[in-house]
Write a protein that holds these residues in place. Structure first.
Motif, PDB file in Angstrom:
ATOM      1  N   LYS A 236     -12.751 -11.373   7.886  1.00  0.00           N
ATOM      2  CA  LYS A 236     -13.416 -12.061   6.781  1.00  0.00           C
ATOM      3  C   LYS A 236     -12.507 -12.165   5.554  1.00  0.00           C
ATOM      4  CE  LYS A 236     -18.206 -10.991   8.003  1.00  0.00           C
ATOM      5  NZ  LYS A 236     -19.445 -10.273   7.599  1.00  0.00           N
ATOM      6  N   ALA A 237     -11.689 -11.138   5.337  1.00  0.00           N
ATOM      7  CA  ALA A 237     -10.757 -11.176   4.207  1.00  0.00           C
ATOM      8  C   ALA A 237      -9.697 -12.259   4.408  1.00  0.00           C
ATOM      9  CB  ALA A 237     -10.092  -9.816   4.030  1.00  0.00           C
TER      10      ALA A 237
ATOM     11  N   ILE B 248       1.223  -3.031  -3.749  1.00  0.00           N
ATOM     12  CA  ILE B 248       0.931  -3.277  -2.332  1.00  0.00           C
ATOM     13  C   ILE B 248       2.088  -4.003  -1.646  1.00  0.00           C
ATOM     14  CG2 ILE B 248      -0.239  -5.507  -2.636  1.00  0.00           C
ATOM     15  CD1 ILE B 248      -1.260  -2.598  -0.268  1.00  0.00           C
ATOM     16  N   GLY B 249       2.832  -4.819  -2.409  1.00  0.00           N
ATOM     17  CA  GLY B 249       3.975  -5.515  -1.844  1.00  0.00           C
ATOM     18  C   GLY B 249       5.143  -4.595  -1.541  1.00  0.00           C
ATOM     19  N   LYS B 250       5.147  -3.394  -2.124  1.00  0.00           N
ATOM     20  CA  LYS B 250       6.172  -2.398  -1.820  1.00  0.00           C
ATOM     21  C   LYS B 250       5.745  -1.510  -0.664  1.00  0.00           C
ATOM     22  CE  LYS B 250       7.709  -2.407  -6.634  1.00  0.00           C
ATOM     23  NZ  LYS B 250       7.900  -1.631  -7.880  1.00  0.00           N
ATOM     24  N   ILE B 251       4.435  -1.362  -0.519  1.00  0.00           N
ATOM     25  CA  ILE B 251       3.906  -0.593   0.610  1.00  0.00           C
ATOM     26  C   ILE B 251       3.997  -1.416   1.897  1.00  0.00           C
ATOM     27  CG2 ILE B 251       1.854   0.549   1.536  1.00  0.00           C
ATOM     28  CD1 ILE B 251       0.951   0.936  -1.403  1.00  0.00           C
ATOM     29  N   HIS B 252       3.695  -2.715   1.768  1.00  0.00           N
ATOM     30  CA  HIS B 252       3.800  -3.656   2.886  1.00  0.00           C
ATOM     31  C   HIS B 252       4.766  -4.764   2.473  1.00  0.00           C
ATOM     32  CE1 HIS B 252       0.460  -1.966   5.239  1.00  0.00           C
ATOM     33  NE2 HIS B 252      -0.123  -1.761   4.069  1.00  0.00           N
ATOM     34  N   PRO B 253       6.076  -4.550   2.633  1.00  0.00           N
ATOM     35  CA  PRO B 253       7.057  -5.540   2.155  1.00  0.00           C
ATOM     36  C   PRO B 253       6.883  -6.884   2.855  1.00  0.00           C
ATOM     37  CG  PRO B 253       8.127  -3.443   2.656  1.00  0.00           C
ATOM     38  CD  PRO B 253       6.738  -3.368   3.209  1.00  0.00           C
ATOM     39  N   PRO B 254       7.029  -7.973   2.102  1.00  0.00           N
ATOM     40  CA  PRO B 254       6.939  -9.312   2.694  1.00  0.00           C
ATOM     41  C   PRO B 254       8.204  -9.659   3.459  1.00  0.00           C
ATOM     42  CG  PRO B 254       7.484  -9.476   0.378  1.00  0.00           C
ATOM     43  CD  PRO B 254       7.232  -8.020   0.648  1.00  0.00           C
ATOM     44  N   GLU B 255       8.180 -10.773   4.139  1.00  0.00           N
ATOM     45  CA  GLU B 255       9.317 -11.185   4.966  1.00  0.00           C
ATOM     46  C   GLU B 255      10.577 -11.409   4.125  1.00  0.00           C
ATOM     47  OE1 GLU B 255      10.846 -11.260   8.504  1.00  0.00           O
ATOM     48  OE2 GLU B 255       8.667 -11.183   8.273  1.00  0.00           O
ATOM     49  N   ARG B 256      10.400 -11.824   2.894  1.00  0.00           N
ATOM     50  CA  ARG B 256      11.570 -12.033   2.025  1.00  0.00           C
ATOM     51  C   ARG B 256      12.360 -10.735   1.831  1.00  0.00           C
ATOM     52  NH1 ARG B 256      13.404 -15.728  -1.432  1.00  0.00           N
ATOM     53  NH2 ARG B 256      11.554 -17.059  -1.145  1.00  0.00           N
ATOM     54  N   TYR B 257      11.671  -9.624   1.768  1.00  0.00           N
ATOM     55  CA  TYR B 257      12.323  -8.322   1.610  1.00  0.00           C
ATOM     56  C   TYR B 257      13.299  -8.073   2.768  1.00  0.00           C
ATOM     57  CZ  TYR B 257      12.632  -3.188   1.960  1.00  0.00           C
ATOM     58  OH  TYR B 257      13.071  -1.889   2.095  1.00  0.00           O
ATOM     59  N   TYR B 258      12.844  -8.343   3.985  1.00  0.00           N
ATOM     60  CA  TYR B 258      13.703  -8.124   5.150  1.00  0.00           C
ATOM     61  C   TYR B 258      14.819  -9.165   5.221  1.00  0.00           C
ATOM     62  CZ  TYR B 258       9.977  -4.974   6.577  1.00  0.00           C
ATOM     63  OH  TYR B 258       9.053  -3.955   6.614  1.00  0.00           O
TER      64      TYR B 258
ATOM     65  N   ALA C 189       1.111  -9.111   5.030  1.00  0.00           N
ATOM     66  CA  ALA C 189       2.092  -8.762   4.000  1.00  0.00           C
ATOM     67  C   ALA C 189       2.626  -9.991   3.271  1.00  0.00           C
ATOM     68  CB  ALA C 189       3.257  -7.982   4.613  1.00  0.00           C
ATOM     69  N   ASP C 190       2.553 -11.155   3.916  1.00  0.00           N
ATOM     70  CA  ASP C 190       3.092 -12.376   3.322  1.00  0.00           C
ATOM     71  C   ASP C 190       2.012 -13.289   2.750  1.00  0.00           C
ATOM     72  OD1 ASP C 190       6.139 -12.715   3.683  1.00  0.00           O
ATOM     73  OD2 ASP C 190       5.500 -11.860   5.583  1.00  0.00           O
ATOM     74  N   THR C 191       0.782 -12.812   2.689  1.00  0.00           N
ATOM     75  CA  THR C 191      -0.301 -13.661   2.234  1.00  0.00           C
ATOM     76  C   THR C 191      -0.314 -13.837   0.721  1.00  0.00           C
ATOM     77  OG1 THR C 191      -2.689 -14.004   2.368  1.00  0.00           O
ATOM     78  CG2 THR C 191      -1.944 -11.770   1.941  1.00  0.00           C
ATOM     79  N   LYS C 192      -0.882 -14.952   0.278  1.00  0.00           N
ATOM     80  CA  LYS C 192      -1.161 -15.177  -1.136  1.00  0.00           C
ATOM     81  C   LYS C 192      -2.667 -15.155  -1.377  1.00  0.00           C
ATOM     82  CE  LYS C 192       2.996 -17.894  -2.185  1.00  0.00           C
ATOM     83  NZ  LYS C 192       3.675 -17.605  -0.919  1.00  0.00           N
ATOM     84  N   ASN C 193      -3.412 -14.804  -0.344  1.00  0.00           N
ATOM     85  CA  ASN C 193      -4.867 -14.741  -0.413  1.00  0.00           C
ATOM     86  C   ASN C 193      -5.298 -13.446  -1.098  1.00  0.00           C
ATOM     87  OD1 ASN C 193      -7.604 -14.497   0.054  1.00  0.00           O
ATOM     88  ND2 ASN C 193      -7.482 -14.637   2.282  1.00  0.00           N
ATOM     89  N   PRO C 194      -5.903 -13.512  -2.292  1.00  0.00           N
ATOM     90  CA  PRO C 194      -6.274 -12.285  -3.007  1.00  0.00           C
ATOM     91  C   PRO C 194      -7.292 -11.428  -2.250  1.00  0.00           C
ATOM     92  CG  PRO C 194      -7.211 -14.243  -4.080  1.00  0.00           C
ATOM     93  CD  PRO C 194      -6.229 -14.733  -3.064  1.00  0.00           C
ATOM     94  N   LYS C 195      -8.158 -12.055  -1.459  1.00  0.00           N
ATOM     95  CA  LYS C 195      -9.127 -11.279  -0.676  1.00  0.00           C
ATOM     96  C   LYS C 195      -8.416 -10.399   0.345  1.00  0.00           C
ATOM     97  CE  LYS C 195     -11.829 -14.437   1.071  1.00  0.00           C
ATOM     98  NZ  LYS C 195     -12.991 -14.986   1.824  1.00  0.00           N
ATOM     99  N   LEU C 196      -7.383 -10.940   0.967  1.00  0.00           N
ATOM    100  CA  LEU C 196      -6.664 -10.193   1.994  1.00  0.00           C
ATOM    101  C   LEU C 196      -5.803  -9.098   1.364  1.00  0.00           C
ATOM    102  CD1 LEU C 196      -6.222  -9.934   4.998  1.00  0.00           C
ATOM    103  CD2 LEU C 196      -4.477 -11.707   4.873  1.00  0.00           C
ATOM    104  N   LEU C 197      -5.218  -9.379   0.219  1.00  0.00           N
ATOM    105  CA  LEU C 197      -4.457  -8.350  -0.491  1.00  0.00           C
ATOM    106  C   LEU C 197      -5.376  -7.207  -0.903  1.00  0.00           C
ATOM    107  CD1 LEU C 197      -2.158 -10.573  -2.735  1.00  0.00           C
ATOM    108  CD2 LEU C 197      -1.461  -9.215  -0.756  1.00  0.00           C
ATOM    109  N   GLY C 198      -6.597  -7.557  -1.340  1.00  0.00           N
ATOM    110  CA  GLY C 198      -7.575  -6.534  -1.681  1.00  0.00           C
ATOM    111  C   GLY C 198      -7.950  -5.689  -0.484  1.00  0.00           C
TER     112      GLY C 198
ATOM    113  N   LEU D  44      -6.608   7.099  -7.801  1.00  0.00           N
ATOM    114  CA  LEU D  44      -6.231   5.689  -7.669  1.00  0.00           C
ATOM    115  C   LEU D  44      -7.265   4.976  -6.815  1.00  0.00           C
ATOM    116  CD1 LEU D  44      -2.351   5.831  -7.060  1.00  0.00           C
ATOM    117  CD2 LEU D  44      -3.602   5.604  -9.222  1.00  0.00           C
ATOM    118  N   SER D  45      -7.785   3.883  -7.337  1.00  0.00           N
ATOM    119  CA  SER D  45      -8.706   3.049  -6.570  1.00  0.00           C
ATOM    120  C   SER D  45      -7.923   1.965  -5.854  1.00  0.00           C
ATOM    121  CB  SER D  45      -9.731   2.402  -7.517  1.00  0.00           C
ATOM    122  OG  SER D  45      -9.077   1.480  -8.393  1.00  0.00           O
ATOM    123  N   ASP D  46      -8.597   1.213  -4.997  1.00  0.00           N
ATOM    124  CA  ASP D  46      -7.918   0.125  -4.290  1.00  0.00           C
ATOM    125  C   ASP D  46      -7.398  -0.930  -5.269  1.00  0.00           C
ATOM    126  OD1 ASP D  46     -10.397  -2.202  -3.911  1.00  0.00           O
ATOM    127  OD2 ASP D  46     -10.964  -0.133  -4.322  1.00  0.00           O
ATOM    128  N   VAL D  47      -8.148  -1.188  -6.348  1.00  0.00           N
ATOM    129  CA  VAL D  47      -7.718  -2.170  -7.346  1.00  0.00           C
ATOM    130  C   VAL D  47      -6.439  -1.714  -8.042  1.00  0.00           C
ATOM    131  CG1 VAL D  47      -8.344  -3.347  -9.486  1.00  0.00           C
ATOM    132  CG2 VAL D  47     -10.067  -2.981  -7.708  1.00  0.00           C
TER     133      VAL D  47
END
Length: 370
Positions: A201-202, A309-319, A223-232, A300-303
């Motif tokens: 659903k996210a 979160i981009g450092k915990i789950h690096p995007p493809e650009r990082y690799y 990790a590569d999404t721009k969808n705020p629901k999925l990042l949340g 620390l809350s999820d927010v």
């Protein structure tokens, strides 16, 4: 790219080939290594290095398709009698047909590494066409190759799960990978929770109950999404996984033993190790924790995890940048931080390091890319 630029590249390339061919044994300074297709077919979600040459990548994709078809056929026909299955497979292509591709790749008249680098160089040198490949240009090149491969795999996976072939996948159509059912529930990213309905659903950005190709790609590669629901959702999953006392939040101890190491590793590698002395230990972890704890409640809350979160789950650009940095560190002879065509030609195996190896029974991956 203008005709003048193309003419310039061809002229430089021809001059390089002339001098290399007339230098005594210059072009044989590198011992010949056999080019092999990578055996990287996998059903897991782990990251894998990008193939530098799109021609080799296409050959590998075709080979992988054969493995995928074979695997899917076996899963779809588990109750198929062995004798009938064998009879049915006689009309199918041999799964090992693409072993001939390795002979093609090692035939210098058909596939010459130097010629390939000459062709690819102007395609990479595009940000500023100046006769040099920068770290940024090489990163962008690697990212493009990775995105092309990821989208190809997503389309293939979507075809399998889109049972009614309407171009969308519903949650009822989706079947988690087989390893989900047998995985250790304590391993983040490889448990049933990762594939539960909340994740689906996210990923559904428009909220219509169906995933289109872009949403399904985000579903498989959040990790590569721009969808705020999925990042949340990613942030909530991190809290859920690290929350050992089950109070719905993350205290300092839970943050320190897990997440901080991931953030520190990201910072060190993203800054070529310069953060090693300043971004380690309990004190640094406490500083970061306090910076993230916006409401100063000691948790620390999820927010509050969203900013890292981009450092915990690096995007493809990082690799892609990691791979670019490694290539430049190995091929940049004059250490000016960029590559010339001559440097690339003089160090061809750096660009094919994922598939070249002195030992023909092994595959040579740099440790950073495992």
């Amino acid at each position: 790219m203008g005709k003048a630029s193309i003419f310039l590249y061809l002229t430089v390339a021809l001059l390089l080939l002339f001098f290399l061919s007339h230098s005594p044994k210059k072009q044989t300074g590198h011992r010949h290594r056999r080019l092999k297709l990578r055996s990287h077919f996998t059903f897991s979600s782990s990251h894998r290095p990008v193939t530098f040459d799109p021609l080799v990548a296409e050959i590998e994709r075709r080979r992988e398709e054969r493995h995928w078809e074979k695997h899917y056929f076996e899963l779809s026909h588990e109750d198929f009698p062995d004798d009938e299955s064998a009879a049915g497979e006689e009309s199918q292509p041999e799964w090992e047909d693409f072993i001939d591709a390795e002979d093609y790749l090692n035939d210098e008249d058909k596939f010459n590494v130097t010629d390939r680098l000459i062709v690819l160089f102007p395609r990479i040198d595009v940000d500023t066409t100046d006769g040099f490949v920068s770290e940024h240009e090489l990163t962008e090149w690697n990212l493009q190759q990775a995105q092309r491969e990821i989208l190809h795999r997503t389309k293939r996976d979507m075809d399998v799960h889109d049972k009614n072939h309407d171009g969308f996948v519903s949650f009822s159509e989706y079947e988690p990978p087989s390893w989900v059912h047998i995985a250790d529930n304590n391993s983040f990213g490889y448990n049933v929770g990762w594939w539960k309905e909340e994740h689906f659903k996210a990923s559904d950005a428009d909220g219509n109950g169906l995933l289109n190709l872009t949403e399904y790609n985000d579903f498989l590669h959040p990790a590569d999404t721009k969808n705020p629901k999925l990042l949340g959702w990613l942030c909530r999953e991190e809290v859920r996984e690290r929350d050992t006392d089950k109070d719905g939040k993350m205290n300092f101890k839970e943050f320190f033993h897990g997440l901080f190491d991931l953030v520190r590793t990201y910072e060190e590698e993203n800054h070529n190790g310069s953060y090693h002395s300043d971004f380690s230990g309990d004190a640094s972890a406490r500083v970061l924790f306090n910076q993230l704890d916006n409401d100063d409640d000691g948790h620390l809350s999820d927010v509050e995890l969203l900013s890292i979160i981009g450092k915990i789950h690096p995007p493809e650009r990082y690799y892609a940048k990691q791979q670019a940095d490694y290539i430049i560190s190995q091929a940049d002879v004059d250490k000016d931080g960029r590559l010339t065509l001559a440097e690339m030609i003089e160090n061809p195996y750096v660009f094919y390091s994922a598939i070249f190896n002195d030992d023909e029974d092994q595959y040579d991956y740099h440790d950073e890319f495992r």
